[in-house]
Scaffold this active site. Structure first.
Site, PDB file in Angstrom:
ATOM      1  N   LYS A 139      20.092 -23.581   6.355  1.00 28.94           N
ATOM      2  CA  LYS A 139      21.486 -23.371   6.769  1.00 28.94           C
ATOM      3  C   LYS A 139      22.312 -24.619   6.469  1.00 28.94           C
ATOM      4  CE  LYS A 139      20.248 -20.341  10.656  1.00 28.94           C
ATOM      5  NZ  LYS A 139      20.843 -19.023  10.483  1.00 28.94           N
ATOM      6  N   ASP A 169      11.152 -22.473   7.091  1.00 26.43           N
ATOM      7  CA  ASP A 169      11.844 -22.448   8.373  1.00 26.43           C
ATOM      8  C   ASP A 169      13.295 -22.215   7.979  1.00 26.43           C
ATOM      9  OD1 ASP A 169      13.421 -23.020  10.563  1.00 26.43           O
ATOM     10  OD2 ASP A 169      11.930 -24.371  11.412  1.00 26.43           O
ATOM     11  N   HIS A 170      13.769 -20.979   8.124  1.00 30.17           N
ATOM     12  CA  HIS A 170      15.057 -20.662   7.487  1.00 30.17           C
ATOM     13  C   HIS A 170      16.215 -21.468   8.075  1.00 30.17           C
ATOM     14  CE1 HIS A 170      15.727 -17.877  10.863  1.00 30.17           C
ATOM     15  NE2 HIS A 170      16.997 -17.847  10.498  1.00 30.17           N
ATOM     16  N   ASP A 188       8.309 -18.206  18.720  1.00 30.33           N
ATOM     17  CA  ASP A 188       9.177 -17.606  17.707  1.00 30.33           C
ATOM     18  C   ASP A 188      10.299 -18.554  17.287  1.00 30.33           C
ATOM     19  OD1 ASP A 188      10.187 -15.472  16.099  1.00 30.33           O
ATOM     20  OD2 ASP A 188      11.646 -14.966  17.657  1.00 30.33           O
ATOM     21  N   LYS A 243       6.923 -18.016   8.716  1.00 29.32           N
ATOM     22  CA  LYS A 243       6.400 -18.268  10.049  1.00 29.32           C
ATOM     23  C   LYS A 243       5.895 -16.988  10.696  1.00 29.32           C
ATOM     24  CE  LYS A 243       9.417 -18.006  13.264  1.00 29.32           C
ATOM     25  NZ  LYS A 243      10.376 -16.977  13.630  1.00 29.32           N
ATOM     26  N   HIS A 295      12.413 -23.576  14.732  1.00 33.55           N
ATOM     27  CA  HIS A 295      13.841 -23.864  14.567  1.00 33.55           C
ATOM     28  C   HIS A 295      14.338 -24.963  15.518  1.00 33.55           C
ATOM     29  CE1 HIS A 295      13.341 -20.280  12.328  1.00 33.55           C
ATOM     30  NE2 HIS A 295      13.677 -19.409  13.249  1.00 33.55           N
ATOM     31  N   GLU A 329      20.671 -15.170  21.519  1.00 37.79           N
ATOM     32  CA  GLU A 329      20.949 -13.936  20.790  1.00 37.79           C
ATOM     33  C   GLU A 329      21.338 -12.863  21.775  1.00 37.79           C
ATOM     34  OE1 GLU A 329      18.250 -13.259  17.133  1.00 37.79           O
ATOM     35  OE2 GLU A 329      17.064 -14.340  18.592  1.00 37.79           O
ATOM     36  N   LYS A 359      16.570 -13.870  24.003  1.00 35.12           N
ATOM     37  CA  LYS A 359      17.119 -12.606  23.505  1.00 35.12           C
ATOM     38  C   LYS A 359      17.906 -11.979  24.645  1.00 35.12           C
ATOM     39  CE  LYS A 359      14.242 -12.199  19.713  1.00 35.12           C
ATOM     40  NZ  LYS A 359      14.851 -12.576  18.430  1.00 35.12           N
ATOM     41  N   ARG A 385       0.853  -1.190   0.000  1.00 32.27           N
ATOM     42  CA  ARG A 385       0.000   0.000   0.000  1.00 32.27           C
ATOM     43  C   ARG A 385       0.889   1.240   0.000  1.00 32.27           C
ATOM     44  NH1 ARG A 385      -3.889  -0.380   4.856  1.00 32.27           N
ATOM     45  NH2 ARG A 385      -1.901   0.053   5.760  1.00 32.27           N
TER      46      ARG A 385
HETATM   47  C1  BG6 Z   1      13.727 -15.803  13.385  1.00 32.92           C
HETATM   48  C2  BG6 Z   1      13.089 -15.212  14.608  1.00 32.92           C
HETATM   49  O1  BG6 Z   1      12.946 -16.853  12.891  1.00 32.92           O
HETATM   50  O2  BG6 Z   1      14.998 -16.294  13.711  1.00 32.92           O
HETATM   51  C3  BG6 Z   1      13.965 -14.119  15.182  1.00 32.92           C
HETATM   52  O3  BG6 Z   1      11.824 -14.677  14.277  1.00 32.92           O
HETATM   53  C4  BG6 Z   1      15.365 -14.612  15.401  1.00 32.92           C
HETATM   54  O4  BG6 Z   1      13.426 -13.610  16.382  1.00 32.92           O
HETATM   55  C5  BG6 Z   1      15.886 -15.289  14.146  1.00 32.92           C
HETATM   56  O5  BG6 Z   1      16.159 -13.491  15.708  1.00 32.92           O
HETATM   57  C6  BG6 Z   1      17.231 -15.923  14.390  1.00 32.92           C
HETATM   58  O6  BG6 Z   1      17.754 -16.337  13.173  1.00 32.92           O
HETATM   59  P1  BG6 Z   1      19.299 -16.594  13.022  1.00 32.92           P
HETATM   60  O7  BG6 Z   1      19.444 -17.204  11.670  1.00 32.92           O
HETATM   61  O8  BG6 Z   1      19.980 -15.246  13.143  1.00 32.92           O
HETATM   62  O9  BG6 Z   1      19.662 -17.492  14.145  1.00 32.92           O
END
Ligand code: BG6
Length: 506
Positions: free
Chosen positions: A201, A196-197, A254, A167, A259, A235, A357, A60
């Protein structure tokens, strides 16, 4: 054996995507700017995208194609992994289009359809369209409905349609199932790609390589030799500008739901029949279905919320002082859970999962910790200064693996044993830098290659594990605080101490 250099099916040859267009919803979001757009450029830079490629942004905003191209350009300059090359950018930017519109407005989707017809003709994308939903989950249903009603989901005779979902897949089992039913009205299972990234990896994919391509680990991979497994995703950063997404979601939804449970499944699953996606998924599903939710959730889970503290030598605020967070938020920013697996291989072996975090440093690892030697034959001169043997998959940063074991200290007349480590570092062993997870996953979407995407069942099974825990946490109210820059609340230490163990200091 076939000579792989001559074999056209050799997977080491670059896999290049075919003609296609990616329609990106959520172009102004952090994820699009920091990960998705740069990854598309990196793929182009590596020669893995075809000339017939287009990115169509939808939002938008009163943007023309050039304005959106400038956004993509800035995102690429700031976040791409590979160097900026003008000729690659020129080629890519010719396929950039923008459609301004509201997600609720059917005529905006008509304009999107028109734009896609135009790029199909002008850029040769041949009617192959991937709809990438990098938007808040509450908006998934409306976008899917509009895609359906505008006819955008209709697969052309020789082309494909795919949908990519970021997600979180729901907030709990019920909402995940609702989302599945919305999706399945429009797309078939092989057209749905849930991201799911972590699965993109290299170090995560390596868990299966190490387990199943070698002989020396798998014989030990069971409760006879393994004492416990600790999976940590820590993190140092806080929630940054993501208050809107994070508050109400929290650390368990999250990171653990996706993950960490995926890391656990890969570490613990049985060998699949082969690496076809349905067989890998089957094994992960079996494993997740064998996970027991702790009977005493209070004793075997812990959560926390970061309070003010110090990070990297600077004072940082607590979660409740972050911009956009309500002063009475009960969202947890740290979560730890002990899970047991109800099968023969893992009976009695706890899997400890934790994420948070504003912890001591950024690190993700899977640490497999072995039992103690059943007998030590050394006699009176023996000095043991050693922890338990451990095999650690260092997922990030400092990607690699560490094997820790006791060794005799040289020069000592006594049998003095101290811990040493054997290290495998990606940088020392491989010349090429690992691609970003998003490069691999976007390429797989364009190729229609599903093994690295969790299936519907896996997602549902993960919610089955988390739902009762989240319900109990909600009843407990405000999570305990923990100092920023530390390793989480004292409840997390107490939780593992109840089992007579301690957390590894990553
Ligand atoms: C994401 C979460 O899926 O993964 C984030 O939403 C998190 O909160 C992140 O920071 C961490 O990804 P990576 O690859 O930096 O470990």
């Amino acid at each position: 054996m076939a000579n792989p250099l001559r074999d056209p099916a050799d997977l080491r040859l670059p896999r290049v995507a075919g003609p296609s267009a990616v329609v990106l919803f959520g172009v102004t979001g952090d994820l699009a700017r920091k990960k998705i757009m740069p990854a598309i450029y990196d793929l182009a830079n590596r020669g893995l995208l075809p000339p017939g490629f287009a990115i169509v942004g939808f939002a938008r905003r009163e943007w023309a194609d050039e304005d959106f191209a400038q956004e993509v350009h800035d995102a690429v300059r700031s976040h791409a992994r590979t160097p900026f090359r003008e000729e690659v950018w020129q080629q890519l930017s010719q396929g950039i289009r923008f459609v301004a519109g509201d997600l609720n407005d059917p005529s905006a989707f008509d304009r999107l359809k028109h734009t896609l017809h135009e790029v199909d003709r002008a850029r040769g994308t041949l009617g192959n369209h991937a709809f990438y939903l990098s938007i808040p989950p509450g908006l998934f249903p409306i976008v899917i409905k509009q895609i359906k009603e505008s006819g955008l989901a209709q697969r052309p005779e020789h082309g494909w349609r795919r949908v990519v979902i970021e997600k979180p897949f729901g907030q709990d089992l019920r909402s995940a199932q609702e989302l599945d039913s919305v999706l399945s009205e429009v797309f078939s299972p092989d057209e749905i790609f849930r991201i799911d990234h972590y699965l993109g990896k290299e170090t995560v994919q390596n868990i299966l390589a190490v387990r199943f391509a070698n002989e020396m680990f798998e014989p030990l991979w069971n409760s006879n030799y393994i004492d416990n497994v600790q999976i940590t995703q820590a993190e140092d950063i806080g929630i940054g500008g993501r208050a809107g997404y994070y508050d109400g979601i929290g650390a368990a939804r999250d990171v653990i739901q996706n993950h960490l449970l995926q890391l656990m499944a890969l570490t613990a699953m049985e060998e699949p029949l082969n690496f076809d996606p349905e067989h890998v998924r089957q094994e992960k599903e079996k494993l997740l279905a064998s996970v027991q939710v702790p009977a005493d959730i209070g004793a075997h889970t812990a959560r926390g919320q970061y309070s003010p503290g110090w990070q990297g030598g600077v004072p940082v605020c607590g979660y409740l002082e972050e911009e956009g967070i309500p002063a009475d938020s009960q969202t947890e920013t740290f979560a730890a859970i002990r899970l047991m697996i109800d099968n023969r291989r893992w009976a009695g072996v706890p899997f400890y999962l934790r994420t948070g975090k504003r912890l001591g440093r950024r690190v993700t690892e899977v640490a497999v910790i072995f039992k103690k030697a059943p007998h030590l034959p050394f006699g009176r001169d023996f000095v043991m200064d050693s922890a338990d043997n451990a095999l650690v998959f260092r997922i990030q940063p400092d990607e690699g693996m560490t094997l820790r074991f006791g060794s005799k200290v040289p020069g000592s007349a006594a049998m003095e044993v101290r811990d040493v480590t054997m290290d495998f570092q990606y940088g020392d062993s491989f010349v090429d830098a690992s691609p970003e997870a998003y490069e691999r996953l976007i390429l797989d979407v364009l190729l229609g290659d599903p093994p690295l995407f969790p299936g519907e069942q896996e997602v549902d099974l993960s919610w089955r594990i988390l739902d009762p825990i989240l319900a109990q946490w909600t009843e407990q109210g405000q999570p305990p605080g923990y100092a920023s820059g530390g390793w989480g609340p004292s409840e997390a230490y107490a939780m593992i101490a109840r089992d007579g163990r301690i957390w590894r200091r990553p």
